[in-house]
Write a protein that holds these residues in place. Structure first.
Motif, PDB file in Angstrom:
ATOM      1  N   TYR A  41       0.820  -1.207   0.000  1.00 22.12           N
ATOM      2  CA  TYR A  41       0.000   0.000   0.000  1.00 22.12           C
ATOM      3  C   TYR A  41       0.856   1.260   0.000  1.00 22.12           C
ATOM      4  O   TYR A  41       0.520   2.251  -0.644  1.00 22.12           O
ATOM      5  N   SER A 155      -9.922  -8.927   7.793  1.00 24.57           N
ATOM      6  CA  SER A 155      -9.823  -7.602   8.409  1.00 24.57           C
ATOM      7  C   SER A 155      -8.435  -7.388   9.017  1.00 24.57           C
ATOM      8  O   SER A 155      -7.892  -6.282   8.950  1.00 24.57           O
ATOM      9  N   ILE A 161      -3.781  -1.465   5.548  1.00 23.38           N
ATOM     10  CA  ILE A 161      -4.035  -0.205   4.848  1.00 23.38           C
ATOM     11  C   ILE A 161      -3.995   0.970   5.824  1.00 23.38           C
ATOM     12  O   ILE A 161      -3.215   1.911   5.636  1.00 23.38           O
ATOM     13  N   PRO A 162      -4.825   0.959   6.884  1.00 27.42           N
ATOM     14  CA  PRO A 162      -4.710   2.086   7.821  1.00 27.42           C
ATOM     15  C   PRO A 162      -3.386   2.122   8.561  1.00 27.42           C
ATOM     16  O   PRO A 162      -2.877   3.203   8.864  1.00 27.42           O
ATOM     17  N   LEU A 267     -11.824   5.004  -1.003  1.00 30.10           N
ATOM     18  CA  LEU A 267     -10.533   4.656  -0.404  1.00 30.10           C
ATOM     19  C   LEU A 267      -9.391   5.385  -1.091  1.00 30.10           C
ATOM     20  O   LEU A 267      -8.534   5.991  -0.427  1.00 30.10           O
ATOM     21  N   SER A 271      -6.767   8.153   0.109  1.00 23.11           N
ATOM     22  CA  SER A 271      -5.356   7.765   0.148  1.00 23.11           C
ATOM     23  C   SER A 271      -4.465   8.729  -0.623  1.00 23.11           C
ATOM     24  O   SER A 271      -3.410   9.147  -0.139  1.00 23.11           O
ATOM     25  N   TRP A 297      -6.429   7.120   9.914  1.00 21.07           N
ATOM     26  CA  TRP A 297      -6.115   5.705   9.710  1.00 21.07           C
ATOM     27  C   TRP A 297      -6.165   4.921  11.016  1.00 21.07           C
ATOM     28  O   TRP A 297      -6.570   3.756  11.035  1.00 21.07           O
ATOM     29  N   GLY A 300      -9.577   4.151  11.640  1.00 26.08           N
ATOM     30  CA  GLY A 300     -10.023   3.197  10.622  1.00 26.08           C
ATOM     31  C   GLY A 300      -9.718   1.759  10.990  1.00 26.08           C
ATOM     32  O   GLY A 300     -10.497   0.850  10.695  1.00 26.08           O
ATOM     33  N   MET A 304     -12.662  -1.042  11.227  1.00 23.71           N
ATOM     34  CA  MET A 304     -12.567  -2.208  10.353  1.00 23.71           C
ATOM     35  C   MET A 304     -12.709  -3.505  11.133  1.00 23.71           C
ATOM     36  O   MET A 304     -13.481  -4.400  10.767  1.00 23.71           O
ATOM     37  N   THR A 353     -12.908   7.937   6.800  1.00 25.70           N
ATOM     38  CA  THR A 353     -11.943   6.834   6.727  1.00 25.70           C
ATOM     39  C   THR A 353     -12.451   5.613   7.477  1.00 25.70           C
ATOM     40  O   THR A 353     -12.286   4.469   7.015  1.00 25.70           O
ATOM     41  N   MET A 357     -13.008   2.216   5.383  1.00 29.31           N
ATOM     42  CA  MET A 357     -12.199   1.055   5.741  1.00 29.31           C
ATOM     43  C   MET A 357     -13.063  -0.115   6.209  1.00 29.31           C
ATOM     44  O   MET A 357     -12.735  -1.278   5.965  1.00 29.31           O
ATOM     45  N   LEU A 360     -14.369  -2.786   3.516  1.00 29.02           N
ATOM     46  CA  LEU A 360     -13.495  -3.651   2.712  1.00 29.02           C
ATOM     47  C   LEU A 360     -13.476  -5.119   3.132  1.00 29.02           C
ATOM     48  O   LEU A 360     -13.725  -6.006   2.293  1.00 29.02           O
TER      49      LEU A 360
END
Length: 439
Positions: A41, A155, A161-162, A267, A271, A297, A300, A304, A353, A357, A360
């Motif tokens: 990422y 997850s 990602i975050p 997203l 980003s 993040w 997030g 998530m 965010t 998040m 996903l």
């Protein structure tokens, strides 16, 4: 000899024996996959931080930057399905290692960009090199976890990602600010070099550490391998195994691809543009921007995990996805409404965010509920590649909008609208395709 718990057919239960086995699997696989996706990422979106210096040094317009940031996803789209089919045939260990070494070298080579055309070419090649990594991991997780456990595992993987935002923001800001001028290179050149080479090293680790299938895992006992194999076999009995063209013509696959396109637009909008948005609301200095960007993040990650756990426990994915997407849209709108107030605007971006998040990991519970084998390889890759075309369109459209209006506000409203569209579309996914039944 297997224990009685291991000889019973899997019924979606969470008994202590099964919990211990899957916890062992998670401790073995998830930390490495998590690290791999962090560098993936960062390699994908560090161009957003590089923009803070790169745009001025190379005299790129907003549209040139948006096109260069997004053209990555054209290469990604073209090579995604073939790459995932190859992974299914040759094994995750070799193919993911190949992907990582190739894209790490290309990411580092971005430091030599000197013109719009060289920017476009290297970003296209980077996308082609990375194609297959994310859907390959999603497919790989279906080899190790039944649906009732996969949302939580996904997850934990996607939390990269975050975490990439939490760690990458301050690190990227420090590199831009602290390394500028070292060896005669600009900070943005050091950024690409120092965030590209670790990917190559992790690719070598993947080659030596990952096992392709449960049967290859010597770190599991025979009884543990039997339990997992039985769980996966019971689930696969209800999935479709079809020719690739048949899968790509499936209306459910196309519907899910459209949903994912909408979700991923939000997203990548966040980003790629978060550093610029934070700068626009009054935060100055690359390091300060990086530190502030970690806040959305961090929240997030929590959203998530909690939403994925709720979806897994209820085996319900449509409404969880829809509500999370609407929350993300509301957050984007609030960030625009409070544009003049840095604290409130950041609160809106944080809410956005969190919602984005949270969509996903629960989204990926839907296609993996009815696709298996080569059908899963092709279907997951197509959904991901189509969805990631938004990584091309969203940054490019926001760039055009900003060039025309000198503001990102209208672009954020566009992303909010796309999230609402995705929330509506996901409710049209058939419940049996979205919520795998306990067996």
């Amino acid at each position: 000899m297997s224990t009685p718990a291991m000889t019973q057919p899997y019924e979606g239960r969470f008994d202590s024996t099964s919990d211990a086995v899957y916890r062992k699997v998670s401790w073995r696989l998830i930390p490495l996959l998590f690290l791999c996706y962090i560098v993936a990422y960062l390699d994908r979106v560090n161009v957003g931080f590089a923009k803070l210096q790169m745009q001025g040094d190379l005299q790129f317009s907003e549209a040139v930057y948006g096109l260069g940031a997004g053209i990555f996803f054209i290469g990604y789209f073209l090579f995604e399905v073939p790459s995932n089919v190859v992974l299914h045939r040759v094994g995750a260990r070799r193919w993911i290692a190949r992907i990582m070494v190739t894209w790490g070298l290309l990411s580092a080579a971005t430091m030599f960009v000197s013109s719009p055309m060289s920017f476009y070419v290297i970003r296209f090649l980077l996308g082609a090199a990375e194609a297959g990594f994310f859907p390959g991991i999603i497919l790989y997780l279906t080899y190790w976890y039944p649906a009732a456990r996969r949302g939580k595992a996904t997850s934990l993987f996607l939390a990269a990602i975050p975490f990439a935002g939490i760690l990458g923001g301050p690190i990227s800001g420090w590199i831009l600010q602290g390394m500028s001028g070292v060896n005669g290179w600009a900070g943005w050149q050091w950024l690409f070099l120092l965030q590209g080479l670790p990917t190559v090293a992790l690719g070598v680790v993947v080659w030596r550490y990952l096992d392709d299938r449960v049967k290859d895992a010597q770190w599991l006992t025979p009884a543990e391998r039997e339990l997992i194999a039985r769980d996966i076999a019971a689930e696969d009995a209800g999935k479709s195994e079809a020719k690739i063209l048949t899968v790509l013509a499936n209306p459910r696959v196309w519907l899910l691809a459209l949903v994912y396109f909408s979700f991923v637009s939000g997203l990548y909008g966040i980003s790629f543009w978060l550093p610029s948005i934070i700068k626009a609301i009054g935060v100055k200095g690359a390091l300060d921007i990086g530190l502030v960007s970690a806040i959305p993040w961090a929240f997030g990650v929590v959203a998530m995990y909690l939403v994925a756990r709720s979806a897994d426990r209820r085996l319900e994915y449509r409404w969880h996805s829809a509500i999370a997407a609407v929350v993300g849209a509301v957050g984007l709108v609030l960030s625009v409404a409070f544009h003049g107030n840095a604290v409130y605007a950041m609160a809106g971006l944080t809410l956005a965010t969190m919602g984005i998040m949270a969509t996903l990991p629960i989204f990926w519970g839907m296609p993996t509920a009815f696709l298996g084998g080569a059908a899963a390889a092709a279907g997951i890759a197509f959904i991901n590649s189509f969805g990631n075309l938004s990584g091309f369109s969203a940054p490019f459209m926001i760039g055009l909008i900003k060039d025309a209006t000198q503001s990102t506000d209208a672009g954020l409203h566009m992303l909010a609208a796309l999230l609402v569209i995705g929330a509506v579309l996901v409710l049209f996914v058939k419940p049996q395709a979205a919520s795998p039944k306990k067996r």
